[in-house]
Motif scaffolding. Structure first.
Motif, PDB file in Angstrom:
ATOM      1  N   CYS A 125      62.119  66.033  24.930  1.00  0.00           N
ATOM      2  CA  CYS A 125      62.682  64.688  24.771  1.00  0.00           C
ATOM      3  C   CYS A 125      61.542  63.724  24.455  1.00  0.00           C
ATOM      4  CB  CYS A 125      63.380  64.232  26.046  1.00  0.00           C
ATOM      5  SG  CYS A 125      64.875  65.175  26.366  1.00  0.00           S
ATOM      6  N   CYS A 169      70.094  63.995  21.805  1.00  0.00           N
ATOM      7  CA  CYS A 169      69.314  65.225  21.960  1.00  0.00           C
ATOM      8  C   CYS A 169      70.204  66.454  21.761  1.00  0.00           C
ATOM      9  CB  CYS A 169      68.638  65.274  23.326  1.00  0.00           C
ATOM     10  SG  CYS A 169      67.282  64.105  23.463  1.00  0.00           S
ATOM     11  N   GLU A 214      72.974  66.218  28.761  1.00  0.00           N
ATOM     12  CA  GLU A 214      72.725  67.034  27.566  1.00  0.00           C
ATOM     13  C   GLU A 214      73.386  68.409  27.716  1.00  0.00           C
ATOM     14  OE1 GLU A 214      68.821  67.697  25.933  1.00  0.00           O
ATOM     15  OE2 GLU A 214      68.164  65.684  26.418  1.00  0.00           O
ATOM     16  N   HIS A 252      69.940  62.352  32.311  1.00  0.00           N
ATOM     17  CA  HIS A 252      69.824  62.713  30.890  1.00  0.00           C
ATOM     18  C   HIS A 252      70.018  64.208  30.623  1.00  0.00           C
ATOM     19  CE1 HIS A 252      68.810  62.372  26.721  1.00  0.00           C
ATOM     20  NE2 HIS A 252      67.694  63.061  26.841  1.00  0.00           N
ATOM     21  N   TYR A 287      61.994  72.351  22.536  1.00  0.00           N
ATOM     22  CA  TYR A 287      62.469  70.975  22.327  1.00  0.00           C
ATOM     23  C   TYR A 287      61.987  70.095  23.472  1.00  0.00           C
ATOM     24  CZ  TYR A 287      65.587  67.065  21.263  1.00  0.00           C
ATOM     25  OH  TYR A 287      66.085  65.826  20.922  1.00  0.00           O
TER      26      TYR A 287
END
Ligand SMILES: [Zn+2]
Length: 469
Positions: A30, A222, A251, A247, A28
């Motif tokens: 961002c 996310c 998350e 961030h 994954y």
């Protein structure tokens, strides 16, 4: 099977990648907030993680890797553009103008990244398509005592409720407060608490929720999207190191508190930032440009990609014009060397080994140079293609010479006009023979000059013809 080692930000060391499920290795990254063209710095993680994606596909098989990169399509800057357009008289509702802005930005982004040779991820979730999942996750966090509504349309995450907060970047909560601009607000129980949900105005995009009509905070996107696509635990999470705090810390806090039975991401990969000619790229320094700016200035996407790959992702990448020129010359040479050649059945072992050692693209490029020097064109081609270089799709720039000839035509036209007055045709003759020498046919008439490149056309010689003697 090849062993891949990656530097895990969370443990601050190189680790062997041991996929949770080797039949479905999950990555994954961002993705962008789609409010404008991607700048050159935005492209760095895309190219870095594209190489990782290609390597994982090589090692585990193309059908056994899932790569997700999101689009953040809820954002104040998107709304601001829509409002400005509406005020300038654009037709449609504000919501339609918001939609229009995100659609155009997404299509630009995909086109620009394709020009850099980036494969499209398997999943490109848009935040606006996952609002119910975000609301469900926020409800879960409230139920477990990790979040609280403020009664005025906001929901906040309680940072104190998660004891490992800050573990990714290795900083204490106090250090983080000191280092960041933490907004102190009346509705926060603690200054570090961050927004999961906030109210929206009637005209701007918003969704019904248990806390009133509103929209999600950025971080929850996310967490919700990766959970929906990949579940409680997945293998690799990536992003620029500017996203590490807040961030990525946020998350982790959200995902691990909502789904404590999982690990969220096992390995965290962060790329360093990009500079231009040794300086931070910024609008005030006048060295800020988008990927599209560079492409329009004539830097082929493949050259940009190659320059990027010459620096390890954990080091600052310095974009310089000199590097771009050298990259172009090297790629031209390699493309000539591999023209009409079938790639070897697999990339060279030394190239795979370099990439498997924490994505050492600089080392892999050094191996490509060795293959070129020894004349192993088939191996060079297969190895370069594993890194997304020397591919068919990226090769158009090196084929047809799309040189703008008008400046040379004008130079000859002007020289002739001067010669008509002075009766001295030496410069006209010099230019004509220099052009012919460069492989260009010269057609002159009263109206003007036309140059037609022939088979032996050499742009460098043509360029030299205009240099003062
Ligand atoms: Zn993210």
């Amino acid at each position: 099977m090849t062993t891949i080692k990656l530097h895990n930000t969370r443990t601050r060391g190189k680790e062997v990648l041991d996929p949770i499920n080797p039949d479905d290795v999950r990555l994954y990254l961002c993705g962008p907030t789609v409010y404008d063209r991607a700048h050159l710095g935005n492209a760095r993680p895309v190219v870095v993680f594209d190489v990782l994606y290609r390597l994982l596909r090589e090692v585990y098989g193309p059908d056994h890797v899932s790569y997700a990169r999101n689009f953040t399509d809820v954002d104040d800057k998107i709304n601001a553009t829509a409002v400005a357009r509406k005020e300038a008289g654009a037709p449609g509702t504000l919501e339609e103008l918001v939609q229009e802005r995100t659609e155009e930005t997404i299509s630009w982004y995909l086109a620009d990244m394709a020009e850099l040779g980036a494969l499209e991820p398997d999943h490109m979730p848009r935040a606006t398509a996952y609002i119910p999942q975000m609301i469900a996750m926020i409800e879960e966090l409230i139920a477990k005592g990790h979040a609280y509504p403020d009664g005025a349309g906001h929901v906040l995450f309680s940072v104190k409720s998660y004891k490992d907060y800050g573990a990714l970047s290795g900083r204490s909560v106090d250090d983080m407060i000191a280092g960041a601009r933490v907004e102190v607000a009346d509705n926060k129980r603690d200054p570090m608490d961050f927004v999961l949900w906030k109210p929206s105005t009637d005209e701007l995009p918003g969704w019904e929720s248990p806390w009133g009509r509103g929209r999600p905070g950025w971080h929850i996107e996310c967490s919700a999207m990766s959970h929906e696509l990949f579940g409680d635990s997945f293998d690799i999470h990536g992003g620029g190191n500017d996203l590490m705090f807040p961030h990525h810390e946020n998350e982790i806090a959200q995902s691990c508190c909502a789904h404590p039975e999982g690990d969220f991401a096992k390995i965290w990969l962060h790329n360093e930032m990009l500079q231009v000619e040794g300086k931070k790229m910024s609008k005030s320094l006048g060295n800020f440009f988008t990927v599209r700016d560079l492409l329009e200035q004539g830097y082929p996407g493949e050259v940009i990609r190659f320059v990027f790959l010459q620096t390890h992702y954990r080091k600052p990448m310095d974009w310089t014009d000199k590097k771009a020129k050298e990259a172009e010359a090297t790629l031209r040479k390699w493309r000539a060397l591999t023209a009409g050649i079938e790639p070897a059945p697999s990339a060279a072992a030394a190239v795979i080994a370099a990439l498997s050692d924490d994505l050492n693209t600089a080392g892999a490029v050094a191996e490509l140079h060795k293959l070129a020097t020894t004349g192993d064109a088939a191996s060079l081609l297969a190895s370069a293609q594993l890194m997304g270089l020397l591919t068919e799709e990226l090769g158009a720039w090196a084929k047809g010479e799309e040189v703008d000839l008008s400046v040379y035509e004008q130079a000859l036209f002007d020289a002739r006009a001067v010669a008509m007055e002075s009766k001295d045709f030496a410069e006209v003759d010099r230019l004509k023979s220099a052009y012919l020498e460069a492989g260009v046919e010269v057609r002159m008439s009263k109206q003007g000059v036309e140059l037609v490149p022939g088979a032996g056309f050499d742009p460098a010689k043509l360029e030299a013809a205009l240099k003062p003697l």
